[in-house]
Design a protein around this motif. Structure first.
Motif, mmCIF file in Angstrom:
data_model
loop_
_atom_site.group_PDB
_atom_site.id
_atom_site.type_symbol
_atom_site.label_atom_id
_atom_site.label_comp_id
_atom_site.label_asym_id
_atom_site.label_seq_id
_atom_site.Cartn_x
_atom_site.Cartn_y
_atom_site.Cartn_z
ATOM 1 N N THR A 1 20.404 -51.840 -14.537
ATOM 2 C CA THR A 1 21.104 -51.479 -13.300
ATOM 3 C C THR A 1 21.798 -52.697 -12.691
ATOM 4 O O THR A 1 22.957 -52.629 -12.272
ATOM 5 C CB THR A 1 20.093 -50.884 -12.294
ATOM 6 N N ALA B 1 13.995 -45.216 -8.994
ATOM 7 C CA ALA B 1 14.031 -45.030 -10.444
ATOM 8 C C ALA B 1 14.473 -43.620 -10.806
ATOM 9 O O ALA B 1 13.821 -42.924 -11.569
ATOM 10 C CB ALA B 1 12.658 -45.342 -11.020
ATOM 11 N N VAL B 2 15.569 -43.176 -10.238
ATOM 12 C CA VAL B 2 16.057 -41.811 -10.467
ATOM 13 C C VAL B 2 17.543 -41.845 -10.831
ATOM 14 O O VAL B 2 18.207 -42.856 -10.587
ATOM 15 C CB VAL B 2 15.861 -40.942 -9.206
ATOM 16 N N ALA C 1 20.826 -43.716 -8.851
ATOM 17 C CA ALA C 1 20.414 -44.586 -7.739
ATOM 18 C C ALA C 1 21.171 -45.909 -7.750
ATOM 19 O O ALA C 1 21.518 -46.456 -6.699
ATOM 20 C CB ALA C 1 18.915 -44.835 -7.811
ATOM 21 N N ASN D 1 16.545 -50.591 -18.593
ATOM 22 C CA ASN D 1 15.503 -50.806 -17.579
ATOM 23 C C ASN D 1 14.111 -50.644 -18.191
ATOM 24 O O ASN D 1 13.198 -51.437 -17.950
ATOM 25 C CB ASN D 1 15.655 -49.795 -16.429
HETATM 26 N N1 ASP Z 1 18.716 -44.280 -13.327
HETATM 27 C C1 ASP Z 1 18.226 -45.624 -13.241
HETATM 28 C C2 ASP Z 1 16.740 -45.662 -13.520
HETATM 29 O O1 ASP Z 1 16.047 -44.704 -13.256
HETATM 30 C C3 ASP Z 1 18.535 -46.266 -11.938
HETATM 31 C C4 ASP Z 1 20.034 -46.408 -11.810
HETATM 32 O O2 ASP Z 1 20.690 -45.483 -11.354
HETATM 33 O O3 ASP Z 1 20.557 -47.441 -12.237
HETATM 34 O O4 ASP Z 1 16.243 -46.638 -14.014
#
Ligand code: ASP
Length: 438
Positions: free
Chosen positions: A320, A360-361, A364, A401
């Motif tokens: 991210t 973590a969605v 985000a 991540n």
């Molecule tokens: N979707 C990513 C995650 O859950 C967060 C982001 O939107 O960068 O790690």
């Protein structure tokens, strides 16, 4: 016949989902059919994963911390974890900045395309900007204040409050270490058993993984915007992806150097979690699988995974932060702005903090990008430029991540002498057992 390893099954599910959706788009009713009859199964799969995230964090952290037996070990591990997390994030942002300055994808965007993109996504972008505005209006210590819940049931009832649940679990675990062992035993036994049950539930849910990702990817294909928009943003997307691949290279190397585990060992072990991260775009939803793989296949002791991974899923988002750096500079380039060296250094600081603050969605990272843009004086309307390709890039950055969390947990484990051999309760064997084949 030898059974296909889980990550191949998931990959097949993903490929089948894409192909199926592409075929269905030939029929006028195809997209609607997928939305009505296929997508819900993907949602059910993600919901099931999210369902166990909070109980898993509670059970495994409380168990993990009470296993530590003394507080000095906890603070040693805590300090190392946070330091390594911040360090990897700064590396990620720096790679992002380096690569976007080298490739300069923003200069390729013509003024017409820029205006087209901005008009198409103006509305969507303003929703994100409003979200970010709310976060920005909070005081400087708001994030710290938010970590301590005033009611554990309220905290546990919302997956977005993961940090509050982590705080409670660590606090509770501390209490458990501090009371006499015989008084603590029944509580500890309860959480040990509870933890086992949750791990079994993960096995059961993973039986559905290939079908779940099939549904998720099929839905994604029919819902994505027109290919023309993608084409205009291709260079930007490629830049983010090159950066993310480099970051994976950094993890693999770091794991190799610090823990002597080969790249193949690391990638094979973590692949199913990566693929799930890719399909769900959510580190939180993938957490149960990341934990199980890291423990069983990468040989990281439960004491370490139960502490390092839930915290990592919420605060360590290297993919991210890298994406935020590339996106910010890309937007500046597209608007013909020249960012000074000082402004770019500022991006390192804000992208590091913004990635820590990102939930973590799915999506985000884009909300928090607004804060990076504002700090660097880049027009926030530029968000509309990158909207079309955000979802696929979200899938890629989430994969990174997760990989980062697993890599750091191996390094922390090595540093506290808790890295062993994979105690293969082999995942696939385990699935066979669940299915009653063994
Ligand atoms: N979707 C990513 C995650 O859950 C967060 C982001 O939107 O960068 O790690």
């Amino acid at each position: 016949m030898k059974k296909l390893a889980l990550h191949w099954q998931i990959l097949l599910g993903m490929a089948a989902g894409v192909i199926f959706a592409l075929l269905m788009t030939n029929f006028s009713w195809g997209a609607e059919f997928i939305s009505d009859w296929i997508k819900p199964f993907g949602n059910i799969f993600i919901n099931a994963l999210k369902l166990i995230a909070v109980p898993l964090i509670l059970a495994s952290l409380i168990k993990g911390i009470s296993d530590l037996k003394d507080i000095s070990k906890l603070s040693q591990m805590g300090t190392r974890t946070i330091l390594i997390y911040v360090f990897t994030t700064v590396i990620a942002v720096s790679i992002g900045l380096g690569i976007v300055n080298l490739i300069k994808p923003g200069s390729a965007i013509s003024e017409d395309t820029r205006n087209d993109l901005i008009t198409s996504y103006e509305g969507d972008a303003s929703v994100r900007i409003a979200d970010a505005q709310r976060q920005r209006e909070a005081g400087p210590l708001q994030a710290l204040e938010d970590i301590v819940p005033s009611n554990i049931f309220a905290a546990a009832s919302d997956n977005a409050n993961m940090l509050q649940v982590i705080f409670f679990a660590i606090f509770f675990g501390l209490g458990l270490i501090l009371i006499p062992e015989e008084t603590a035993k029944p509580v500890k036994d309860f959480f040990d058993g509870f933890n086992e049950v949750i791990l079994k539930l993960i096995d059961l849910i993973m039986l559905a993984a290939p079908y779940g990702v099939f549904a998720l990817l099929a839905a994604l294909v029919v819902e994505s915007p027109s290919p023309d928009l993608f084409a205009a943003l291709a260079m930007y997307g490629v830049t983010v992806i090159i950066g993310l691949l480099l970051m994976i290279g950094v993890y693999v190397l770091a794991v190799w150097i610090f823990t002597k585990r080969t790249p193949a060992f690391f990638i094979n072990g973590i692949a199913p979690a990566q693929l799930l991260g890719f399909s769900t775009s959510s580190s939180a939803a993938t957490l149960p699988v990341t934990m199980e793989r890291t423990e069983e296949e990468l040989g990281v002791h439960e004491e370490v995974t139960s502490f390092v991974l839930p915290i990592g899923a919420t605060i360590n988002m290297d993919g991210t932060s890298l994406y935020q750096a590339v996106a910010a500079v890309f937007i500046a380039q597209a608007f013909g702005m020249d960012l000074s060296f000082g402004a770019q250094l500022g991006i390192i600081a804000t992208a590091t903090l913004a990635s820590i603050g990102s939930a973590a969605v799915p999506g985000a990272g884009m909300v928090m990008l607004v804060i990076v843009l504002a700090q660097a004086g880049i027009p926030e309307a530029g968000l509309a430029l990158i909207f079309a390709v955000d979802r696929p890039l979200d899938m890629c950055r989430t994969t990174v991540n997760i990989t980062g969390d697993a890599a750091v947990s191996m390094m922390v484990a090595k540093s506290v002498d808790k890295l062993g051999e994979p105690h293969v309760k082999n995942w696939d064997d385990n699935l066979d057992k669940v299915k009653g084949k063994k």
